[in-house]
Scaffold this motif. Structure first.
Motif, PDB file in Angstrom:
ATOM      1  N   VAL A  91       0.868  -1.184   0.000  1.00 37.64           N
ATOM      2  CA  VAL A  91       0.000   0.000   0.000  1.00 37.64           C
ATOM      3  C   VAL A  91       0.902   1.231   0.000  1.00 37.64           C
ATOM      4  N   LYS A  92       0.643   2.145  -0.922  1.00 40.77           N
ATOM      5  CA  LYS A  92       1.427   3.372  -0.973  1.00 40.77           C
ATOM      6  C   LYS A  92       0.505   4.569  -0.890  1.00 40.77           C
ATOM      7  N   VAL A  93       1.035   5.642  -0.400  1.00 39.71           N
ATOM      8  CA  VAL A  93       0.262   6.876  -0.256  1.00 39.71           C
ATOM      9  C   VAL A  93       0.865   7.901  -1.212  1.00 39.71           C
ATOM     10  N   ILE A  94       0.064   8.330  -2.167  1.00 42.93           N
ATOM     11  CA  ILE A  94       0.561   9.285  -3.163  1.00 42.93           C
ATOM     12  C   ILE A  94       0.347  10.695  -2.617  1.00 42.93           C
ATOM     13  N   LEU A  95       1.411  11.227  -2.069  1.00 42.62           N
ATOM     14  CA  LEU A  95       1.322  12.553  -1.454  1.00 42.62           C
ATOM     15  C   LEU A  95       1.788  13.616  -2.438  1.00 42.62           C
ATOM     16  N   ALA A  96       1.155  14.781  -2.360  1.00 45.28           N
ATOM     17  CA  ALA A  96       1.583  15.936  -3.151  1.00 45.28           C
ATOM     18  C   ALA A  96       1.697  17.130  -2.218  1.00 45.28           C
ATOM     19  N   ASN A  97       2.703  17.919  -2.449  1.00 50.11           N
ATOM     20  CA  ASN A  97       2.894  19.138  -1.658  1.00 50.11           C
ATOM     21  C   ASN A  97       2.422  20.328  -2.486  1.00 50.11           C
ATOM     22  N   LEU A  98       1.228  20.811  -2.173  1.00 46.79           N
ATOM     23  CA  LEU A  98       0.669  21.969  -2.884  1.00 46.79           C
ATOM     24  C   LEU A  98       1.002  23.264  -2.144  1.00 46.79           C
ATOM     25  N   GLY A  99       1.795  23.150  -1.083  1.00 42.19           N
ATOM     26  CA  GLY A  99       2.167  24.327  -0.291  1.00 42.19           C
ATOM     27  C   GLY A  99       3.382  25.037  -0.854  1.00 42.19           C
ATOM     28  N   ASP A 100       3.851  26.039  -0.096  1.00 44.00           N
ATOM     29  CA  ASP A 100       4.972  26.879  -0.560  1.00 44.00           C
ATOM     30  C   ASP A 100       6.309  26.444   0.022  1.00 44.00           C
ATOM     31  N   GLU A 101       6.277  25.567   1.035  1.00 45.83           N
ATOM     32  CA  GLU A 101       7.505  25.186   1.745  1.00 45.83           C
ATOM     33  C   GLU A 101       7.786  23.708   1.528  1.00 45.83           C
ATOM     34  N   PRO A 102       9.053  23.309   1.564  1.00 46.08           N
ATOM     35  CA  PRO A 102       9.350  21.879   1.558  1.00 46.08           C
ATOM     36  C   PRO A 102       8.691  21.214   2.770  1.00 46.08           C
ATOM     37  N   PHE A 103       8.205  20.002   2.592  1.00 46.85           N
ATOM     38  CA  PHE A 103       7.553  19.292   3.691  1.00 46.85           C
ATOM     39  C   PHE A 103       8.358  18.042   4.019  1.00 46.85           C
ATOM     40  N   GLU A 104       8.809  17.983   5.266  1.00 46.42           N
ATOM     41  CA  GLU A 104       9.633  16.851   5.687  1.00 46.42           C
ATOM     42  C   GLU A 104       8.778  15.777   6.327  1.00 46.42           C
ATOM     43  N   ILE A 105       8.968  14.556   5.872  1.00 45.66           N
ATOM     44  CA  ILE A 105       8.259  13.404   6.437  1.00 45.66           C
ATOM     45  C   ILE A 105       9.297  12.516   7.095  1.00 45.66           C
ATOM     46  N   ALA A 106       9.052  12.184   8.358  1.00 47.67           N
ATOM     47  CA  ALA A 106       9.926  11.239   9.057  1.00 47.67           C
ATOM     48  C   ALA A 106       9.269   9.861   9.021  1.00 47.67           C
ATOM     49  N   ARG A 107      10.091   8.832   9.054  1.00 54.05           N
ATOM     50  CA  ARG A 107       9.544   7.471   9.183  1.00 54.05           C
ATOM     51  C   ARG A 107       8.700   7.430  10.451  1.00 54.05           C
ATOM     52  N   GLY A 108       7.473   6.933  10.337  1.00 50.65           N
ATOM     53  CA  GLY A 108       6.587   6.868  11.494  1.00 50.65           C
ATOM     54  C   GLY A 108       5.587   8.004  11.568  1.00 50.65           C
ATOM     55  N   ASP A 109       5.748   9.033  10.735  1.00 50.76           N
ATOM     56  CA  ASP A 109       4.764  10.126  10.714  1.00 50.76           C
ATOM     57  C   ASP A 109       3.445   9.643  10.116  1.00 50.76           C
ATOM     58  N   ARG A 110       2.354  10.106  10.674  1.00 49.36           N
ATOM     59  CA  ARG A 110       1.038   9.771  10.119  1.00 49.36           C
ATOM     60  C   ARG A 110       0.794  10.629   8.879  1.00 49.36           C
ATOM     61  N   ILE A 111       0.563  10.000   7.745  1.00 49.22           N
ATOM     62  CA  ILE A 111       0.496  10.747   6.486  1.00 49.22           C
ATOM     63  C   ILE A 111      -0.867  10.666   5.798  1.00 49.22           C
ATOM     64  N   ALA A 112      -1.700   9.718   6.181  1.00 52.39           N
ATOM     65  CA  ALA A 112      -2.991   9.561   5.510  1.00 52.39           C
ATOM     66  C   ALA A 112      -3.874   8.691   6.391  1.00 52.39           C
ATOM     67  N   GLN A 113      -5.081   8.435   5.917  1.00 53.41           N
ATOM     68  CA  GLN A 113      -5.976   7.542   6.661  1.00 53.41           C
ATOM     69  C   GLN A 113      -6.665   6.593   5.704  1.00 53.41           C
ATOM     70  N   LEU A 114      -6.927   5.393   6.207  1.00 53.81           N
ATOM     71  CA  LEU A 114      -7.523   4.322   5.417  1.00 53.81           C
ATOM     72  C   LEU A 114      -8.967   4.109   5.838  1.00 53.81           C
ATOM     73  N   VAL A 115      -9.876   4.140   4.866  1.00 53.07           N
ATOM     74  CA  VAL A 115     -11.298   3.948   5.150  1.00 53.07           C
ATOM     75  C   VAL A 115     -11.811   2.791   4.304  1.00 53.07           C
TER      76      VAL A 115
END
Ligand SMILES: O=c1ccn([C@H]2C[C@H](O)[C@@H](COP(=O)(O)OP(=O)(O)OP(=O)(O)O)O2)c(=O)[nH]1
Ligand SMILES: [Mg+2]
Length: 145
Positions: A91-115
């Motif tokens: 399972v992969k989460v296709i993330l996009a950064n639509l903001g103005d700043e770089p976004f740092e993701i650490a291993r273990g960060d909550r990035i999405a939700q599954l329904v």
């Protein structure tokens, strides 16, 4: 409640499994299995470290977290992402950064939700004419603002 089998992949070792953050939560928060930085305008398929087997007749939707969207402009590009019941890959989460700043993701960060959701399938019946309605072909704002 449906039962979904989950297989942890080697790089998912030690990570929390997707989990509901509160009693009434609709989605199970899912964490990143890798660290990465998303530059403004960038997108990435982020590893989760697990694969699942969803019962036939169901799907799992991958949805953004509103906090990431509002605070950082980070969303699931294909929301809601679709995990098919016959998919056995990671399972992969296709993330996009639509903001103005770089976004740092650490291993273990909550990035999405599954329904999980039930899926209705349809059989298509090709016909020459469709029945008349008041709306007809009106759409895309035809009823006003
Ligand atoms: O956010 C997502 C969306 C999809 N998938 C996986 C599971 C899904 O079952 C498979 C295919 O997804 P989809 O049908 O949305 O993509 P496609 O572009 O149509 O690929 P395919 O031709 O493999 O169906 O990719 C994910 O891991 N995360
Ligand atoms: Mg597809």
């Amino acid at each position: 409640m449906i039962r979904i089998e989950l297989k942890r992949l080697p790089h998912g070792d030690g990570l929390p499994l997707p989990a509901y953050a509160s009693d009434g939560a609709a989605g199970m928060d899912v964490v990143a299995a890798e660290a990465l930085t998303l530059a403004p305008g960038a997108r990435a398929a982020v590893a989760t470290g697990f694969a699942i087997a969803i019962p036939h007749g169901h799907e799992v939707q991958v949805r953004p977290r509103s906090g990431l969207a509002l605070k950082h402009g980070v969303t699931c590009l294909n929301t809601p992402g679709t995990i098919d019941s016959d998919y056995r890959g990671e399972v992969k989460v296709i993330l996009a950064n639509l903001g103005d700043e770089p976004f740092e993701i650490a291993r273990g960060d909550r990035i999405a939700q599954l329904v999980p959701a039930a899926v209705l399938r349809a059989s298509l019946a090709e016909v020459e004419t469709l029945d008349d309605t008041v709306r007809g072909a009106g759409g895309f704002g035809s009823t006003g603002r």
